[in-house]
Enzyme design. Sequence first.
Site, mmCIF file in Angstrom:
data_model
loop_
_atom_site.group_PDB
_atom_site.id
_atom_site.type_symbol
_atom_site.label_atom_id
_atom_site.label_comp_id
_atom_site.label_asym_id
_atom_site.label_seq_id
_atom_site.Cartn_x
_atom_site.Cartn_y
_atom_site.Cartn_z
ATOM 1 N N VAL A 93 0.868 -1.058 0.042
ATOM 2 C CA VAL A 93 0.114 0.071 -0.006
ATOM 3 C C VAL A 93 0.890 1.139 -0.011
ATOM 4 O O VAL A 93 1.733 1.279 0.916
ATOM 5 C CB VAL A 93 -1.046 0.006 1.219
ATOM 6 C CG1 VAL A 93 -1.820 1.286 1.158
ATOM 7 C CG2 VAL A 93 -1.784 -1.251 1.330
ATOM 8 N N CYS A 94 0.363 2.202 -0.786
ATOM 9 C CA CYS A 94 1.399 3.415 -0.837
ATOM 10 C C CYS A 94 0.389 4.526 -0.329
ATOM 11 O O CYS A 94 -0.852 4.853 -0.957
ATOM 12 C CB CYS A 94 1.456 3.640 -2.387
ATOM 13 S SG CYS A 94 2.146 5.340 -2.574
ATOM 14 N N LEU A 95 0.743 4.709 0.974
ATOM 15 C CA LEU A 95 -0.048 5.902 1.586
ATOM 16 C C LEU A 95 0.587 6.828 2.487
ATOM 17 O O LEU A 95 1.637 6.492 3.166
ATOM 18 C CB LEU A 95 -1.082 5.155 2.471
ATOM 19 C CG LEU A 95 -2.202 5.875 3.384
ATOM 20 C CD1 LEU A 95 -3.092 6.627 2.676
ATOM 21 C CD2 LEU A 95 -2.928 5.010 4.287
#
EC number: 2.3.2.-
Length: 160
Positions: A93-95
């Site tokens: 996940v890219c957050l």
Amino acid sequence: MASGIARGRLAEERKSWRKNHPHGFVAKPETGQDGTVNLMVWHCTIPGKAGTDWEGGFFPLTMHFSEDYPSKPPKCKFPQGFFHPNVYPSGTVCLSILNEDYGWRPAITVKQILVGIQDLLDTPNPADPAQTDGYHLFCQDPVEYKKRVKLQSKQYPALV
């Protein structure tokens, strides 16, 4: 010394989660066949938010904590090939709150991370794409994007 800090914090997180967590979410440390608990790896489920194209899906996510936690964020991964503009093909996940150079703060809890990822599912960040397929459909073909999201939601039904 650092591992003691990480494990202590994760034990507290686990206790807090068991007392109070958002409805439909699951977050529990990995348990070995011999019953030992590994606080450094958590198996989670994030429900699709009601009233969105993600509704009805219960998405599996694994959180990997390093010995440097909470100074460094956990790595959060959906299954490989998960369809979303802000999820790498590997499932990572890219957050912003998971980026130690940008939005991570040691005070951020497991609950805040999981709720943040649930929010990200329905409100992708096109300024920070992680996969080409999801990004292009989200930006250029919203109808097909919604179709793919609904299909993926059906692939992850509740495990009850």
